[in-house]
Design a protein around this motif. Structure first.
Motif, short mmCIF file in Angstrom:
data_model
loop_
_atom_site.label_atom_id
_atom_site.label_comp_id
_atom_site.label_asym_id
_atom_site.label_seq_id
_atom_site.Cartn_x
_atom_site.Cartn_y
_atom_site.Cartn_z
N SER A 152 0.81 -1.22 0.00
CA SER A 152 0.00 0.00 0.00
C SER A 152 0.84 1.27 0.00
N ILE A 153 2.10 1.16 0.40
CA ILE A 153 2.96 2.33 0.45
C ILE A 153 3.29 2.80 -0.96
N ARG A 154 3.18 4.09 -1.20
CA ARG A 154 3.49 4.65 -2.50
C ARG A 154 4.98 4.96 -2.57
N VAL A 155 5.68 4.34 -3.52
CA VAL A 155 7.12 4.54 -3.68
C VAL A 155 7.35 5.43 -4.89
N LEU A 156 7.92 6.61 -4.66
CA LEU A 156 8.20 7.57 -5.72
C LEU A 156 9.66 7.47 -6.14
N PRO A 157 10.04 7.98 -7.31
CA PRO A 157 11.44 7.96 -7.75
C PRO A 157 12.31 8.75 -6.78
N PRO A 158 13.61 8.42 -6.69
CA PRO A 158 14.52 9.15 -5.80
C PRO A 158 14.52 10.65 -6.06
N HIS A 159 14.51 11.04 -7.33
CA HIS A 159 14.44 12.46 -7.68
C HIS A 159 13.04 12.75 -8.23
N CYS A 160 12.26 13.48 -7.44
CA CYS A 160 10.88 13.73 -7.83
C CYS A 160 10.39 14.99 -7.12
N LEU A 161 9.17 15.37 -7.44
CA LEU A 161 8.46 16.42 -6.71
C LEU A 161 7.60 15.72 -5.67
N PHE A 162 8.02 15.79 -4.44
CA PHE A 162 7.39 15.03 -3.37
C PHE A 162 6.22 15.82 -2.79
N PRO A 163 5.00 15.24 -2.76
CA PRO A 163 3.83 15.97 -2.27
C PRO A 163 3.72 15.94 -0.75
N TRP A 164 3.35 17.09 -0.19
CA TRP A 164 3.11 17.18 1.26
C TRP A 164 2.25 18.41 1.55
N CYS A 165 1.05 18.17 2.03
CA CYS A 165 0.15 19.24 2.51
C CYS A 165 -0.04 20.35 1.47
N GLY A 166 -0.31 19.96 0.23
CA GLY A 166 -0.55 20.95 -0.81
C GLY A 166 0.70 21.55 -1.40
N LEU A 167 1.87 21.02 -1.03
CA LEU A 167 3.14 21.50 -1.57
C LEU A 167 3.83 20.39 -2.35
N LEU A 168 4.78 20.79 -3.17
CA LEU A 168 5.64 19.86 -3.90
C LEU A 168 7.08 20.23 -3.58
N LEU A 169 7.84 19.27 -3.02
CA LEU A 169 9.23 19.52 -2.65
C LEU A 169 10.15 18.76 -3.59
N ASP A 170 11.04 19.48 -4.23
CA ASP A 170 12.03 18.86 -5.11
C ASP A 170 13.06 18.14 -4.25
N THR A 171 13.12 16.82 -4.36
CA THR A 171 14.02 16.04 -3.51
C THR A 171 15.48 16.20 -3.89
N HIS A 172 15.74 16.85 -5.03
CA HIS A 172 17.13 17.08 -5.45
C HIS A 172 17.65 18.43 -4.95
N SER A 173 16.83 19.47 -5.06
CA SER A 173 17.26 20.82 -4.69
C SER A 173 16.54 21.38 -3.48
N LEU A 174 15.46 20.69 -3.03
CA LEU A 174 14.61 21.15 -1.93
C LEU A 174 13.85 22.43 -2.27
N ASP A 175 13.72 22.75 -3.55
CA ASP A 175 12.84 23.84 -3.94
C ASP A 175 11.40 23.46 -3.63
N VAL A 176 10.60 24.46 -3.31
CA VAL A 176 9.21 24.23 -2.91
C VAL A 176 8.28 24.85 -3.93
N TYR A 177 7.27 24.08 -4.36
CA TYR A 177 6.28 24.55 -5.32
C TYR A 177 4.88 24.32 -4.76
N LYS A 178 3.93 25.05 -5.28
CA LYS A 178 2.54 24.83 -4.91
C LYS A 178 2.00 23.69 -5.76
N ASP A 179 1.22 22.83 -5.16
CA ASP A 179 0.65 21.67 -5.84
C ASP A 179 -0.74 22.03 -6.38
#
Length: 235
Positions: A152-179
């Protein structure tokens, strides 16, 4: 100002000679609440709720009514204590643990630390009433052991835009975007309710400005956001 009440404030003004031929009206309301009184109030709220369903009346013995104004506050107090007791090593070492009410996010370059945190969450913490739904868990690394066998756990690619509370975090640069993915396939005209107001234009302007203020948070505009490589994110 060292004064603690309206009377003390007025006396200090009189002594300094700054108050002449004036009428001051106290419009601010404040009350002193002791810790024991607050504890008694919350205890009564948690144990004294009565629910009427049809012709039957039930005494609520667990939890608080949904939508209560103190729900988020009590949740933060409970999970904050849990973090200080059980997750202290994670927060003090290499990891950065964040939480919005009951949504956890761990950012760490140490995969072993991420695995440990994930194992704790999935096992649950009964003493704090913590039970995690695996379908709402996402990672960007391959989990090991019994944890990795949970489909059931969702596994995303190592380098991705990681979703959290309406945000997207770039796992490579830690830039933050709105989802904005929740708006996909929808017309924005149906996302704004104006109601039956005489000044619908002014109401629309106020709502649009309120939305823009949320989107203009400093975290989206700051050019000094660090660039960190090989980051593991767990939610």
């Amino acid at each position: 100002m060292g004064s603690t009440n309206m009377k003390g404030f007025l006396m200090s003004l009189q002594k300094s000679g700054k108050l002449h031929h004036a009428i001051l009206v106290e419009q601010h309301f404040c009350s002193d609440l002791r810790g024991r009184e607050a504890s008694r109030f919350f205890t009564q709220m948690l144990t004294g709720s009565v629910v009427q369903y049809g012709k039957k009346t039930y005494h609520q013995c667990r939890g608080i009514p949904q939508g209560s104004v103190v729900s988020s506050l009590l949740c933060c107090l409970c999970y904050g204590h849990m973090e200080n007791v059980l997750l202290k090593d994670i927060t003090e070492n290499k990891g950065c643990l964040m939480r919005l009410v009951d949504d956890f996010l761990l950012i760490t370059p140490d995969q072993h630390q991420a695995q440990t945190f994930l194992k704790i969450l999935l096992a649950g913490v009964p003493q704090y009433g913590l039970v995690v739904n695996p379908q709402k868990v996402a990672v960007n690394f391959q989990a090991s052991g019994n944890v990795g066998s949970c489909p059931s756990i969702r596994v995303l690619p190592p380098h991705c835009l990681f979703p959290w509370c309406g945000l997207l975090l770039d796992t490579h640069s830690l830039d933050v975007y709105k989802d904005y993915s929740s708006y996909a396939g929808l017309s924005l005209r149906y996302s704004l309710t104006l109601g039956s107001f005489h000044s619908a234009g002014q109401q629309m302007k106020r709502k649009l400005m309120a939305i823009l203020r949320l989107k203009c948070h400093a975290i989206f505009l700051d050019l000094k956001v660090g660039d960190v490589l090989n980051v593991n994110l767990v939610i």
